[in-house]
Design an enzyme around this catalytic site. Sequence first.
Site, short mmCIF file in Angstrom:
data_model
loop_
_atom_site.label_atom_id
_atom_site.label_comp_id
_atom_site.label_asym_id
_atom_site.label_seq_id
_atom_site.Cartn_x
_atom_site.Cartn_y
_atom_site.Cartn_z
CE LYS A 56 18.84 35.00 -6.14
NZ LYS A 56 19.09 36.43 -6.00
C1 E4P Z 1 16.46 38.39 -4.54
O1 E4P Z 1 17.07 37.35 -4.49
C2 E4P Z 1 16.99 39.62 -5.18
O2 E4P Z 1 18.36 39.69 -4.92
C3 E4P Z 1 16.40 40.89 -4.63
O3 E4P Z 1 15.39 40.65 -3.68
C4 E4P Z 1 16.13 41.95 -5.63
O4 E4P Z 1 15.60 43.07 -4.97
P1 E4P Z 1 15.52 44.53 -5.63
O5 E4P Z 1 14.32 44.58 -6.51
O6 E4P Z 1 15.41 45.45 -4.47
O7 E4P Z 1 16.80 44.70 -6.40
#
Ligand code: E4P
Length: 230
Positions: A83
Site C-alpha cells: 500500500k
Molecule cells: C482501507 O484500506 C482502510 O484501511 C480503511 O478502509 C480505512 O477505514 P476507516 O475510515 O474506517 O479508518
Amino acid sequence: MKIFLDTANVVEIRAAAQLGLVDGVTTNPSLIAKEGTTFKERIKEICSVVSGDVSAETIATDWEGMVREGRELATWAPNVVVKAPCTPDGLRATRVLAEAGIKVNVTLIFSATQGLLACKNGAYIISPFVGRLDDIGLDGMELVRDLVQFCEIYDFPTQVLAASIRTPNHVIAAAKAGAHIATMPASVFNTLYRHPLTDNGMSRFLSDWKTLPAYEEAIFPRQTSAPTAR
Ligand code: E4P
C-alpha cells in the site's frame, strides 16, 4: 464483488474465512497498531490464513523510502500487496514498484483525479475512502462510481476497492456501483448474513419438525436388517 476484511485481527479473519467468503484483507498502520504485535509477524500470519491479496502499508513519506519498504514487504509472502498513499511520492513509488512487478494498492484516495493518476501509474488496486468522504458531507459512493467508470472506459486493469465502509448499506451501494472489491470491518461483515426473519423461520421449522415422532429418523434412518457380508 470481492469481499475483503479491513482488520489486522487474526481471530476475526479466521472466523470470517471459515465461511469461505473472505477474498482478501486490508490493513493500515492504525489497524496494526491496535494489535500490539510486530508488523512483519502479523502480516505473515494473515497471509497464511488468507490466500487472497493482503495489503500492507508503507510508512515512508518519500518515494525512495516507499520503494525500499515496498520491495521488502513484497518478500514477506506471495500474496502481499504493497500500500502506498496517493501523494506525489506515493504515485512515483507506485510507478517504480509496478514496473518491478510488485502489486500496489494506492490508498487514501478522495478524488476522481487522484484515482485516475493512480490507475495511469499502474496501481493494481485503488482505494477510495467512502466513509471518510461521507463524514465530511460528500458522497463517497459517487467517487467509487466515477472510478469504476474510468476503469471501464480506459480498460485499466486496476481494481476499485471501496474502502472505509461503515454499514451494510455501503456494501450494497458498492456492489451496485460495480466496485471490484469492498473492504469492511468484521462488525460490518457479520451483519451481511444475518436477518431476524431467517432466525425466526429456522426456529419455527425446527420446533414444528420436532413434533414428529423420531424426527431424526427422517434423515438418518436406522438400519432394519444387518448388511449381508460379501
Ligand atoms: C482501507 O484500506 C482502510 O484501511 C480503511 O478502509 C480505512 O477505514 P476507516 O475510515 O474506517 O479508518
